[in-house]
Write a protein that holds these residues in place. Structure first.
Motif, PDB file in Angstrom:
ATOM      1  N   SER A  73       0.824  -1.212   0.000  1.00  0.00           N
ATOM      2  CA  SER A  73       0.000   0.000   0.000  1.00  0.00           C
ATOM      3  C   SER A  73       0.855   1.257   0.000  1.00  0.00           C
ATOM      4  N   GLU A  74       1.964   1.255   0.732  1.00  0.00           N
ATOM      5  CA  GLU A  74       2.850   2.418   0.751  1.00  0.00           C
ATOM      6  C   GLU A  74       3.514   2.624  -0.609  1.00  0.00           C
ATOM      7  N   ILE A  75       3.844   1.532  -1.278  1.00  0.00           N
ATOM      8  CA  ILE A  75       4.466   1.645  -2.609  1.00  0.00           C
ATOM      9  C   ILE A  75       3.463   2.223  -3.603  1.00  0.00           C
ATOM     10  N   LEU A  76       2.206   1.774  -3.527  1.00  0.00           N
ATOM     11  CA  LEU A  76       1.194   2.305  -4.432  1.00  0.00           C
ATOM     12  C   LEU A  76       0.912   3.778  -4.154  1.00  0.00           C
ATOM     13  N   ASP A  77       0.968   4.177  -2.875  1.00  0.00           N
ATOM     14  CA  ASP A  77       0.814   5.595  -2.541  1.00  0.00           C
ATOM     15  C   ASP A  77       1.956   6.417  -3.120  1.00  0.00           C
ATOM     16  N   ALA A  78       3.182   5.880  -3.019  1.00  0.00           N
ATOM     17  CA  ALA A  78       4.339   6.593  -3.565  1.00  0.00           C
ATOM     18  C   ALA A  78       4.248   6.716  -5.084  1.00  0.00           C
ATOM     19  N   VAL A  79       3.742   5.680  -5.742  1.00  0.00           N
ATOM     20  CA  VAL A  79       3.574   5.741  -7.194  1.00  0.00           C
ATOM     21  C   VAL A  79       2.519   6.781  -7.568  1.00  0.00           C
ATOM     22  N   GLU A  80       1.431   6.816  -6.797  1.00  0.00           N
ATOM     23  CA  GLU A  80       0.382   7.788  -7.083  1.00  0.00           C
ATOM     24  C   GLU A  80       0.853   9.216  -6.877  1.00  0.00           C
ATOM     25  N   GLU A  81       1.746   9.420  -5.906  1.00  0.00           N
ATOM     26  CA  GLU A  81       2.237  10.771  -5.622  1.00  0.00           C
ATOM     27  C   GLU A  81       3.347  11.190  -6.584  1.00  0.00           C
ATOM     28  N   ALA A  82       4.298  10.276  -6.858  1.00  0.00           N
ATOM     29  CA  ALA A  82       5.448  10.635  -7.708  1.00  0.00           C
ATOM     30  C   ALA A  82       5.119  10.567  -9.185  1.00  0.00           C
ATOM     31  N   LYS A  83       4.146   9.730  -9.554  1.00  0.00           N
ATOM     32  CA  LYS A  83       3.754   9.538 -10.951  1.00  0.00           C
ATOM     33  C   LYS A  83       4.968   9.246 -11.848  1.00  0.00           C
ATOM     34  N   PRO A  84       5.676   8.148 -11.570  1.00  0.00           N
ATOM     35  CA  PRO A  84       6.843   7.813 -12.393  1.00  0.00           C
ATOM     36  C   PRO A  84       6.436   7.198 -13.719  1.00  0.00           C
ATOM     37  N   ASP A  85       7.342   7.258 -14.680  1.00  0.00           N
ATOM     38  CA  ASP A  85       7.145   6.570 -15.949  1.00  0.00           C
ATOM     39  C   ASP A  85       7.616   5.120 -15.876  1.00  0.00           C
ATOM     40  N   ILE A  86       8.597   4.887 -15.006  1.00  0.00           N
ATOM     41  CA  ILE A  86       9.176   3.546 -14.864  1.00  0.00           C
ATOM     42  C   ILE A  86       9.273   3.224 -13.384  1.00  0.00           C
ATOM     43  N   LEU A  87       8.863   2.021 -13.017  1.00  0.00           N
ATOM     44  CA  LEU A  87       8.930   1.540 -11.641  1.00  0.00           C
ATOM     45  C   LEU A  87       9.798   0.292 -11.597  1.00  0.00           C
ATOM     46  N   ILE A  88      10.769   0.265 -10.687  1.00  0.00           N
ATOM     47  CA  ILE A  88      11.648  -0.883 -10.493  1.00  0.00           C
ATOM     48  C   ILE A  88      11.440  -1.396  -9.079  1.00  0.00           C
ATOM     49  N   VAL A  89      11.106  -2.667  -8.944  1.00  0.00           N
ATOM     50  CA  VAL A  89      10.822  -3.291  -7.646  1.00  0.00           C
ATOM     51  C   VAL A  89      11.866  -4.377  -7.396  1.00  0.00           C
ATOM     52  N   ASP A  90      12.589  -4.251  -6.314  1.00  0.00           N
ATOM     53  CA  ASP A  90      13.677  -5.173  -5.971  1.00  0.00           C
ATOM     54  C   ASP A  90      13.528  -5.592  -4.499  1.00  0.00           C
ATOM     55  N   SER A  91      12.947  -6.734  -4.234  1.00  0.00           N
ATOM     56  CA  SER A  91      12.457  -7.737  -5.155  1.00  0.00           C
ATOM     57  C   SER A  91      11.004  -8.046  -4.814  1.00  0.00           C
ATOM     58  N   ILE A  92      10.322  -8.800  -5.653  1.00  0.00           N
ATOM     59  CA  ILE A  92       8.912  -9.087  -5.457  1.00  0.00           C
ATOM     60  C   ILE A  92       8.691  -9.998  -4.251  1.00  0.00           C
ATOM     61  N   GLN A  93       9.695 -10.782  -3.867  1.00  0.00           N
ATOM     62  CA  GLN A  93       9.553 -11.698  -2.730  1.00  0.00           C
ATOM     63  C   GLN A  93       9.587 -10.973  -1.387  1.00  0.00           C
TER      64      GLN A  93
END
Length: 453
Positions: free
Chosen positions: A154-174
């Motif tokens: 949820s915090e990552i989705l909030d950060a995406v909604e606020e920053a509005k990036p073109d590219i998201l890198i997640v390290d790692s999904i696990q």
């Protein structure tokens, strides 16, 4: 009130069963069933899986498309494996062994991507300070690069909604976890829920998402097999622990070919591209030694030269030993039988060892002839010329058959300084032979062996 449901997932194929089984009925693997408790979703609208969005079907001719849907990552070898660049709104999964260079690769491409796009790098394994230290070592310092150390979805989705990036890198999904799911991070349900959220994010908002995935002890990406089905592209980062070279392969690619490979070298300041892998694979070739021959194989659209070595020695066992590294074992056994029957070599009385230098896996028919020539060279203890290469498929009757992309292969052979090349006679009439390259057109194994020694 909805009941809690318990199911079992196969970690190998993703098959679901209502009870535990020692053997998966889907793929036949043993001891791969893991328990998963499915709880009813909480009432109300979820931030992770938005509901209420309705879309009407539309003709495919009216769907908007653009020629600029691909963009370059700054790494030519990565762009080659992706099919010419990353696709906007795609979900890319990068897997590999620990320490192979997955995080290094994704952080390095941020330097080029941040020149025209906004990038958010989310790490669940490193703090912001650790990311800063690694970025300084890789000379990656861009104001457009945003970093976040977080594991809550949820915090990552909030950060995406606020920053509005073109590219998201997640390290790692696990390392990510969904608060509504009480399973531990890295479990089947958590990985599936978090990956589903990433997929919805990329498709609905057009964000390109790169996800790092861990692998298990078998070398497959950890988690349910459905993880690989959900993403658009699956990349595997491979490499010999004793070598500085790394190979990047695509196991799945919805927007390009899966036959391409990318070659990198791990240096002090990150990964360095190897635009000419043939020169790397042929480095340090012995001169004046028997049992070696150069093969030219196709890796996607790229011709690659590799050295094939063979060792044939008198056996001390009732059944001679057969070993193949970098070449299919069953194919090697078949070629040895053909060589004994059609070329008169008594290999049933000898141990045979075949090795491909550089960690490359030769899995195409064009490598058949170099393998047999290397075996014949070791059997006769005769040296094959240092400037000779061989291309051709070997049939069960000992005939040499033509393979695809012969003009590209011959051009690569000539470009690297080879003066001689053994090719099949059939289909060679219309070939464009490069200057200063002498070709020997052969019909069968005996002619090929005599031409090479």
């Amino acid at each position: 009130m909805a009941k809690i449901k318990t199911v079992f997932f196969c970690t190998n194929c993703g098959n679901e069963t209502p009870k535990w089984m020692g053997r998966c009925p889907g793929c036949g693997a043993f001891n791969t069933m893991q328990e998963h408790i499915e709880k009813p979703a909480p009432a109300g609208r979820s931030k992770v899986a938005p509901v209420g969005i309705t879309r009407a079907p539309q003709p495919i001719s009216e769907v908007y498309s653009s020629d600029e849907i691909r963009f370059y990552t700054g790494m030519g070898e990565l762009d080659r494996v992706l099919g010419g660049g990353a696709v906007e709104g795609s979900l890319v999964l990068v897997g590999g062994a620990p320490g192979i260079g997955k995080s290094t690769l994704l952080l390095q491409i941020c330097d080029q991507l941040c020149r025209q796009r906004r990038v958010l790098y989310v790490s669940g394994e490193e703090s912001e300070r650790q990311l800063k230290l690694r970025a300084q070592r890789l000379n990656v310092e861009r104001a457009q690069l945003l970093i976040l150390s977080e594991t809550r979805l949820s915090e990552i989705l909030d950060a995406v909604e606020e920053a509005k990036p073109d590219i998201l890198i997640v390290d790692s999904i696990q390392t990510l976890y969904h608060e509504d799911n009480e399973s531990s991070p890295g479990s089947i349900s958590q990985v599936k829920d978090c990956t589903m959220a990433m997929m919805q994010l990329s498709k609905q908002q057009g964000i390109t998402v790169f996800v790092v995935g861990h692998i298990n002890k078998d070398g497959n990406i950890a988690g349910p097999k459905v993880l690989e089905h959900m993403v658009d592209c699956v990349l595997y980062f491979e490499g010999d622990p004793n070598s500085s070279y790394r190979l990047l392969r695509a196991a799945k690619n919805r927007f390009g070919s899966t036959n391409e490979i990318g070659v990198f070298e791990m240096a002090d300041k990150g990964l360095v591209e190897v635009p000419n892998p043939s020169q790397m694979l042929l480095e340090g070739r012995p001169e004046g030694a028997s049992g070696t021959c150069v093969a030219c194989v196709m890796e996607g659209t790229r011709p690659v030269l590799a050295e094939v070595q063979a060792l044939v020695s008198k056996t001390s066992f009732n059944v001679p030993r057969r070993t193949a590294d970098g070449f299919d074992f069953n194919r090697a056994a078949l070629l040895l039988a053909v060589a004994e029957k059609r070329a008169g070599m008594k290999l049933s009385q000898f141990d045979a060892y075949i090795n491909v230098i550089g960690g490359l896996q030769l899995d195409e028919p064009g490598a058949d002839l170099p393998v047999i020539l290397a075996v014949a060279s070791s059997y006769r203890d005769a040296v094959i010329d240092h400037d000779l290469a061989a291309i051709g498929e070997v049939g069960l009757t000992g005939e040499i058959r033509s393979v695809s992309n012969m003009n590209l292969r011959l051009s690569e052979v000539a470009r690297l300084g080879f003066k001689k090349c053994i090719i099949p006679r059939n289909g060679s009439e219309k070939l464009e032979i490069p200057e200063d390259l002498a070709v020997y057109r052969v019909r069968n194994l005996r002619e090929a062996i005599e031409a090479s020694m």
